[in-house]
Motif scaffolding. Structure first.
Motif, PDB file in Angstrom:
ATOM      1  N   ASN A  86       0.887  -0.952   0.011  1.00  0.00           N
ATOM      2  CA  ASN A  86       0.049   0.073   0.007  1.00  0.00           C
ATOM      3  C   ASN A  86       0.812   1.215  -0.130  1.00  0.00           C
ATOM      4  N   PHE A  87       0.546   2.325  -0.768  1.00  0.00           N
ATOM      5  CA  PHE A  87       1.040   3.409  -0.769  1.00  0.00           C
ATOM      6  C   PHE A  87       0.056   4.472  -1.059  1.00  0.00           C
ATOM      7  N   LYS A  88       0.192   5.587  -0.441  1.00  0.00           N
ATOM      8  CA  LYS A  88      -0.526   6.895  -0.883  1.00  0.00           C
ATOM      9  C   LYS A  88       0.126   7.507  -2.169  1.00  0.00           C
ATOM     10  N   GLY A  89      -0.834   8.220  -3.039  1.00  0.00           N
ATOM     11  CA  GLY A  89      -0.484   8.575  -4.164  1.00  0.00           C
ATOM     12  C   GLY A  89       0.412  10.048  -3.891  1.00  0.00           C
ATOM     13  N   ASP A  91       2.597  10.233  -1.544  1.00  0.00           N
ATOM     14  CA  ASP A  91       3.914   9.669  -1.038  1.00  0.00           C
ATOM     15  C   ASP A  91       4.611   9.261  -2.328  1.00  0.00           C
ATOM     16  N   ASP A 124      -3.822   6.467  -4.299  1.00  0.00           N
ATOM     17  CA  ASP A 124      -3.462   5.568  -3.485  1.00  0.00           C
ATOM     18  C   ASP A 124      -3.457   4.152  -4.017  1.00  0.00           C
ATOM     19  N   LYS A 126      -2.913  -0.128  -3.787  1.00  0.00           N
ATOM     20  CA  LYS A 126      -2.899  -1.400  -2.730  1.00  0.00           C
ATOM     21  C   LYS A 126      -2.270  -2.325  -3.467  1.00  0.00           C
TER      22      LYS A 126
END
Length: 186
Positions: A86-89, A91, A124, A126
């Motif tokens: 998972n990463f936030k856009g 970030d 974001d 996943k």
């Protein structure tokens, strides 16, 4: 009186120009889905990015026959990241700017503009999500999430620097680059 007449004539001329149809060539129109954006391209390399033992994403390079990695910025190709975490856009956008700065320093206005463009595009993600970036020489970069168009950044300098994160000899991940471009080693 003649000044008013001149102003009115200019307004009429500008209005007439504004009503002309705007046409775009196929090359400048983003393809609606990733399959269309990758027509004529084949899998040209794959690599897994691992940091501290964790799988981050698998990258797949799609390129035409005769692709020259030393001149990547002059050729159309696609690079897809298949996320494992998972990463936030936001970030992803910040990390991209940091990596671009590592290749060659950016001025503040440029890095801010590029960060804003990416933060507005990158969602974001996943595990299992795929973001495909397509480098379009003369236009910029187009981005797709799980096959569907997210949008584009119409800036050639941005596109060359963005894809340089993975393809430039100055990348922060030289072993990853070597694996991705293994087929072109001499």
């Amino acid at each position: 009186m003649s000044t008013r007449r001149h102003a009115l004539s200019r307004l009429i001329a500008l209005t007439a120009l504004a009503t002309l149809p705007v046409t775009r060539s196929w090359a400048s129109t983003p393809e609606a889905d990733a399959r269309m954006a990758l027509q004529g391209k084949q899998v040209a390399g794959q690599a897994m990015l691992r940091l501290w033992g964790f799988e981050i994403y698998e990258a797949t390079l799609y390129a035409p026959e005769g692709f020259d990695p030393s001149r990547f910025d002059r050729q159309r190709f696609g690079l897809e990241l298949h996320y494992r975490r998972n990463f936030k856009g936001a970030d992803i956008a910040r990390r991209s700017v940091d990596e671009m700065q590592g290749i060659e320093p950016l001025g503040e206005p440029q890095s801010s503009r590029w960060l804003q463009s990416m933060a507005g595009l990158f969602p974001d993600v996943k595990p299992g999500d795929r973001i495909l970036g397509v480098h379009v020489p003369g236009t910029g970069a187009r981005f797709y999430l799980n096959g569907r168009l997210l949008g584009e950044v119409t800036d050639e300098a941005f596109s060359a620097r963005f894809f340089g994160i993975w393809l430039s000899p100055k990348t922060s991940q030289p072993r990853f680059r070597d694996t991705l471009l293994a087929q072109w080693r001499r």
